[in-house]
Design a protein around this motif. Structure first.
Motif: not given
Length: 259
Positions: A1-11
């Motif tokens: 699992n992962i949660a993130f701020r910012g644009e999805r394509n930055s992951i």
């Protein structure tokens, strides 16, 4: 699992739950899978057909699904997954330049981490950096609880390893020690100061220019090569010297001022 701020394509893997400004620690924990509780349970082994408790040994497991996380001794102190988020929260609430950036877990929860990004301009010697505070811990005996400054955005196993290996100020709390939020908070403040010292040092170093022969002499000193005559220097050092020179030349081709 992962949660993130910012644009999805930055992951890199384009996975995870995208978070919005103002979300709580509880929401971050739920989205990243850090809302489980780790518990210690007795270890047993089968001896002559009879299950017997193993003295001094415990299993670490998830309370929600009984998933086995690791084996530990009686002195092992648990750091709960949500604490990796909680230790960063004061910086995000007291300084608007910090915000939670990424949180997640690997291998079913055996390794967990969270990062807070420092959004203020952080330029060192003309190069822009994204500085982060990283908090991570493990339950499989492979790592202590670590809180440190890093420029790597941890989104998977590889990038988490890179963030932990990167040089920089850090706090390590062994699992035999109690996790002290207040003490860690003071140490984190010192890490932030070290980031500013890094910037000042880099800016000062950038003011000093070297001629080509000075650069070569510096690289030889760095590698403990006492002379310009390389005939008696081992191949490994020569290869490393060449790699460093090629790397320096590449920065000049990319636009860095020579010297």
């Amino acid at each position: 699992n992962i949660a993130f701020r910012g644009e999805r394509n930055s992951i890199w893997h384009r996975l995870g739950n995208q978070m919005q400004p103002g979300m709580t620690i509880a929401e971050w924990a739920a989205a990243s899978g850090l809302d489980f509780e780790a518990v210690m349970v007795p270890a047993y082994m089968l001896i002559n057909g009879e299950m017997r408790e193993v003295p001094g040994v415990k299993h670490c497991a998830r309370k929600d699904n009984n998933y086995h996380l690791g084996v530990a001794t009686n002195v092992y102190k648990l750091v709960q997954p949500i604490e990796t988020l909680e230790v960063l929260e004061p910086y995000c609430t007291s300084d608007s330049r910090f915000e939670l950036d990424v949180a997640g877990h690997l291998s079913g929860g055996k390794r967990v981490w969270a990062t807070a990004v420092f959004n203020d301009d952080f330029t060192v010697a003309g190069d822009k950096f994204k500085a982060r505070l990283l908090a991570s811990t493990s339950y499989d005996g492979k790592a202590a609880t670590v809180i440190k400054a890093t420029t790597t955005r941890a989104v998977c196993d590889n990038t988490l390893d890179m963030a932990l290996l990167a040089k920089g100020g850090e706090i390590r709390v062994r699992h035999a020690s109690k996790f002290d939020h207040a003490a860690v908070g003071k140490q984190l403040a010192a890490i932030i100061q070290s980031m500013e010292q890094f910037k000042r040092m880099g800016d000062a170093m950038a003011q000093h220019h070297m001629k080509a022969d000075e650069t070569q002499a510096f690289l030889r000193r760095l590698l403990d090569i006492p002379t310009a005559d390389l005939s008696e220097v081992n191949t490994r050092k020569i290869n490393t010297l060449n790699d460093l020179q090629h790397a320096y030349d590449a920065t000049v081709r990319e636009g860095t001022e020579p010297g």
